[in-house]
Motif scaffolding. Structure first.
Motif, PDB file in Angstrom:
ATOM      1  N   SER A 284      -1.142 -22.584  13.929  1.00  0.00           N
ATOM      2  CA  SER A 284      -0.796 -23.427  13.531  1.00  0.00           C
ATOM      3  C   SER A 284       0.021 -22.854  12.256  1.00  0.00           C
ATOM      4  O   SER A 284       0.080 -21.484  12.089  1.00  0.00           O
ATOM      5  N   ASN A 285       1.240 -23.632  11.681  1.00  0.00           N
ATOM      6  CA  ASN A 285       1.827 -23.121  10.825  1.00  0.00           C
ATOM      7  C   ASN A 285       2.047 -23.409   9.938  1.00  0.00           C
ATOM      8  O   ASN A 285       2.299 -25.302   9.637  1.00  0.00           O
ATOM      9  N   GLN A 286       1.487 -23.929   8.008  1.00  0.00           N
ATOM     10  CA  GLN A 286       1.509 -24.282   6.912  1.00  0.00           C
ATOM     11  C   GLN A 286       2.817 -23.746   6.181  1.00  0.00           C
ATOM     12  O   GLN A 286       2.991 -22.747   6.044  1.00  0.00           O
ATOM     13  N   THR A 287       3.157 -24.549   5.268  1.00  0.00           N
ATOM     14  CA  THR A 287       4.185 -24.305   4.357  1.00  0.00           C
ATOM     15  C   THR A 287       3.828 -25.900   3.259  1.00  0.00           C
ATOM     16  O   THR A 287       3.326 -26.521   3.166  1.00  0.00           O
ATOM     17  N   GLY A 288       4.899 -24.928   1.955  1.00  0.00           N
ATOM     18  CA  GLY A 288       4.171 -25.937   0.639  1.00  0.00           C
ATOM     19  C   GLY A 288       5.063 -25.488  -0.002  1.00  0.00           C
ATOM     20  O   GLY A 288       5.905 -24.238  -0.347  1.00  0.00           O
ATOM     21  N   PHE A 289       4.971 -26.100  -1.517  1.00  0.00           N
ATOM     22  CA  PHE A 289       5.662 -25.981  -2.720  1.00  0.00           C
ATOM     23  C   PHE A 289       5.295 -26.487  -4.039  1.00  0.00           C
ATOM     24  O   PHE A 289       4.685 -27.006  -3.842  1.00  0.00           O
ATOM     25  N   GLY A 290       5.470 -25.278  -4.798  1.00  0.00           N
ATOM     26  CA  GLY A 290       4.855 -25.980  -6.245  1.00  0.00           C
ATOM     27  C   GLY A 290       5.421 -25.231  -7.489  1.00  0.00           C
ATOM     28  O   GLY A 290       6.095 -23.891  -6.662  1.00  0.00           O
ATOM     29  N   VAL A 291       5.404 -25.713  -8.241  1.00  0.00           N
ATOM     30  CA  VAL A 291       6.133 -25.290  -9.619  1.00  0.00           C
ATOM     31  C   VAL A 291       5.179 -25.487 -10.712  1.00  0.00           C
ATOM     32  O   VAL A 291       3.980 -26.343 -10.991  1.00  0.00           O
ATOM     33  N   ALA A 292       5.263 -23.850 -11.879  1.00  0.00           N
ATOM     34  CA  ALA A 292       4.665 -24.495 -13.138  1.00  0.00           C
ATOM     35  C   ALA A 292       5.517 -23.751 -14.118  1.00  0.00           C
ATOM     36  O   ALA A 292       5.946 -22.827 -13.852  1.00  0.00           O
ATOM     37  N   PRO A 293       5.289 -24.191 -15.396  1.00  0.00           N
ATOM     38  CA  PRO A 293       5.894 -23.242 -16.657  1.00  0.00           C
ATOM     39  C   PRO A 293       4.345 -21.791 -16.761  1.00  0.00           C
ATOM     40  O   PRO A 293       3.960 -21.426 -16.549  1.00  0.00           O
ATOM     41  N   VAL A 294       5.847 -21.319 -17.070  1.00  0.00           N
ATOM     42  CA  VAL A 294       5.240 -19.671 -17.808  1.00  0.00           C
ATOM     43  C   VAL A 294       5.567 -19.514 -19.609  1.00  0.00           C
ATOM     44  O   VAL A 294       6.639 -20.017 -19.488  1.00  0.00           O
ATOM     45  N   ILE A 295       4.762 -19.303 -20.263  1.00  0.00           N
ATOM     46  CA  ILE A 295       5.004 -19.101 -21.517  1.00  0.00           C
ATOM     47  C   ILE A 295       4.169 -17.753 -22.162  1.00  0.00           C
ATOM     48  O   ILE A 295       3.552 -16.587 -21.377  1.00  0.00           O
ATOM     49  N   GLY A 296       5.160 -17.211 -22.905  1.00  0.00           N
ATOM     50  CA  GLY A 296       4.585 -15.899 -23.695  1.00  0.00           C
ATOM     51  C   GLY A 296       4.601 -15.472 -24.811  1.00  0.00           C
ATOM     52  O   GLY A 296       5.816 -16.512 -25.396  1.00  0.00           O
ATOM     53  N   VAL A 297       4.709 -14.831 -25.376  1.00  0.00           N
ATOM     54  CA  VAL A 297       5.108 -14.009 -26.916  1.00  0.00           C
ATOM     55  C   VAL A 297       4.675 -12.181 -27.022  1.00  0.00           C
ATOM     56  O   VAL A 297       3.361 -11.811 -26.114  1.00  0.00           O
ATOM     57  N   ASP A 298       4.988 -11.906 -27.958  1.00  0.00           N
ATOM     58  CA  ASP A 298       5.015 -10.559 -28.382  1.00  0.00           C
ATOM     59  C   ASP A 298       5.795 -10.668 -29.581  1.00  0.00           C
ATOM     60  O   ASP A 298       6.397 -10.900 -30.040  1.00  0.00           O
ATOM     61  N   TYR A 299       4.681  -9.268 -30.028  1.00  0.00           N
ATOM     62  CA  TYR A 299       4.339  -9.233 -31.540  1.00  0.00           C
ATOM     63  C   TYR A 299       3.917  -7.621 -31.261  1.00  0.00           C
ATOM     64  O   TYR A 299       3.635  -6.959 -31.240  1.00  0.00           O
ATOM     65  N   LYS A 300       5.421  -6.926 -32.389  1.00  0.00           N
ATOM     66  CA  LYS A 300       5.876  -5.423 -32.941  1.00  0.00           C
ATOM     67  C   LYS A 300       5.536  -5.118 -34.244  1.00  0.00           C
ATOM     68  O   LYS A 300       5.581  -6.271 -34.817  1.00  0.00           O
ATOM     69  N   ILE A 301       4.967  -4.163 -34.419  1.00  0.00           N
ATOM     70  CA  ILE A 301       4.669  -3.660 -35.717  1.00  0.00           C
ATOM     71  C   ILE A 301       4.964  -1.645 -35.478  1.00  0.00           C
ATOM     72  O   ILE A 301       3.664  -1.710 -35.164  1.00  0.00           O
ATOM     73  N   GLY A 302       5.508  -0.756 -36.215  1.00  0.00           N
ATOM     74  CA  GLY A 302       5.472  -0.219 -36.563  1.00  0.00           C
ATOM     75  C   GLY A 302       5.115   0.495 -34.856  1.00  0.00           C
ATOM     76  O   GLY A 302       6.154   0.070 -33.564  1.00  0.00           O
TER      77      GLY A 302
END
Length: 500
Positions: A284-302
């Motif tokens: 058996s051979n299988q193939t597939g495809f999918g797309v999804a968002p990615v979000i992020g946040v960063d906070y710097k202090i000292g």
């Protein structure tokens, strides 16, 4: 015996969730707590923080080699009937998984308040896993045949079989996105991740034989195909003789009806088993495809940095191209074959749900002095919100959790050494676990070094090892059946980073 196929190569080079590899850089191998680091590998682990790197073009290239074993100690009374088992009911099945080439690329172009980013990696699978003797669920199916024939009084009291399984699985990931620095403290990120899945499975049950005895009590083995065809022909011959005897008045119609009923009872299991009499050779051979968002946040202090990232669930359907033209079903006397439904995951032209679950990561980094950085992180995989074959996600008790910590030290202007660890806990249950595709709780440790060869070129090397616990499954419907699962995993990696 139709328990043949499995997704045994899931997360071959695993350092992450059930269907996700998080070891996407050499920096991760030497210190897996990367969720709040401000470095180029953040293109995967902390994309919002990458915008705080210096302006210019940054490129990272990574190569990893992973070696893994998967061991199942299976106990089943049926194994005692096997020619190669010496009457023992416990047998060890080991699979070897190698991923000789796991590449990844991180790239970022920083200008002003913007960072444009690209990541290529293998976030799922990553190699091939081979079980030279098949698995316990393979062999127990053949044992079930021998037992069924034994119970039918057909003179069978043993079996022999050669089993084999090899699976290969790669999920190639491509991530594009941009980070924006709102001010000196805050940055945000948004992007898309595309997954392309490519997998192949090969399984074989061959040289199936059943054990018989001569009138003198000596044992011998008969080809299963020959035995089945001979047994069916013999029953039909006896039935024909009974019909002829009835026509000649030697046998009463009532006796003939009884003979026909007995013949049907004997033929039903034999005819059901006949389709497996020549073994199984499945591709058996299988193939597939999918797309999804990615979000992020960063906070710097000292001297502190905090970050979070959320990868949305990636809906994936793997399309089968298989030698199995339609799903197989067994009814009646043979319906108790173990694992009978597993092969249907590989029926030709069918779609198999295999989502990459959503992932939340949070992390913190503290630099008590300029040369020293302490890291901590947490990952949660929303496994139960994904969609997998036969709703396997519903059998988990909760999503996967990971806890990470590490330390980095710039021991000289050119050399950085680091180490770290990761604790992984899955929501495993007996209902979820099987020898066809399994994970077990683990803890991992890694260490490595960065060497700044020039102001623009940094060389990297690291080693990462995962130590797995044992998982014992005992809730089988058959008495005396149990499995113990464990794995090993070692990863070696080298890479380079160019900053222009």
């Amino acid at each position: 015996m139709a328990c043949v196929m499995l997704a045994a190569t899931t997360t071959t080079a695993s350092a992450g969730g059930i269907l996700t590899n998080t070891n996407q850089s050499i920096d991760f191998l030497r210190n897996p707590a990367r969720d709040a680091s401000i470095a180029l590998d953040g293109v995967y682990s902390n994309p919002a923080g990458v915008v705080f790197m210096p302006e210019g073009f940054h490129l990272g290239i990574n190569w990893q080699y992973a070696h893994q074993t998967r061991t199942v100690n299976s106990t089943n009374p049926l194994f005692a009937l096997g020619k190669k088992n010496d009457g023992k009911t416990t047998k060890t099945f080991e699979g070897i998984a190698d991923a000789p080439f796991l590449p990844s690329v991180q790239a970022a172009y920083n200008k002003g308040n913007w960072s444009l980013q690209f990541n290529f990696s293998v976030p799922g699978g990553g190699g091939a896993c081979e079980f030279e003797n098949g698995l316990g669920s393979f062999e127990s199916a053949v044992g079930s045949i021998a037992y069924l024939l034994q119970q039918r009084g057909l003179g069978v009291d043993g079996y022999d079989v050669d089993g084999y399984m090899r699976g290969r699985q790669y999920y190639f990931g491509f991530q594009f996105g941009a980070a924006y620095k709102i001010n000196e403290h805050w940055a945000v990120y948004g992007g898309l991740r595309a997954l392309y899945g490519d997998a192949s499975y090969r399984a074989r049950l061959s040289n199936i034989q059943v054990k018989m005895h001569t009138d003198q009590g000596e044992s011998y083995y008969v080809n299963f195909d020959r035995f089945i065809n001979s047994a069916i022909a013999g029953i039909n011959k006896q039935l024909g003789q009974a019909e002829l005897a009835t026509q000649m008045g030697v046998m009463t119609p009532e006796a003939l009806a009884q003979a026909q009923q007995q013949a049907e009872a004997a033929l039903v299991p034999l005819e059901l088993l006949q389709k497996y009499s020549q073994g199984v050779n499945l591709m058996s051979n299988q193939t597939g495809f999918g797309v999804a968002p990615v979000i992020g946040v960063d906070y710097k202090i000292g001297n502190f940095n905090f970050a979070a990232k959320y990868e949305f669930n990636t809906e994936m359907k793997m399309k089968n191209h298989s030698t199995l033209e339609k799903p197989l079903t067994i009814e009646g006397a043979a319906a108790n074959f173990p694992g009978i439904e597993n092969i249907n995951k590989y029926a030709n032209e069918t779609d198999v749900n295999e989502d990459a679950p959503a992932l939340l990561t949070v992390g913190a980094q503290w630099a008590p002095i300029e040369e020293l950085r302490l890291n901590a992180g947490y990952h949660h995989y929303y496994d139960k919100n994904a969609h997998w074959h036969n709703d396997a996600q519903d059998k988990l008790s909760h999503g996967s959790n990971e806890f990470l910590a590490g330390i980095e030290w710039d021991c000289s202007p050119r050399v950085t050494i680091s180490c770290g660890g990761q604790l992984t806990r899955y929501g495993l249950t007996d209902e979820y676990m099987n020898d066809l595709s399994f994970v077990v709780n683990s803890y991992s440790a890694g260490f490595g070094v960065n060497y700044k060869a020039t102001d623009k070129l940094t060389l990297k090397a690291a080693y990462f090892q995962t130590n797995y616990e044992d998982y014992n499954r005992t809730n089988y419907p058959q008495a005396g059946v149990s499995d113990s699962f464990t794995r090993t995993n070692r990863v070696l990696g080298v890479g380079l980073e160019v900053n222009l």
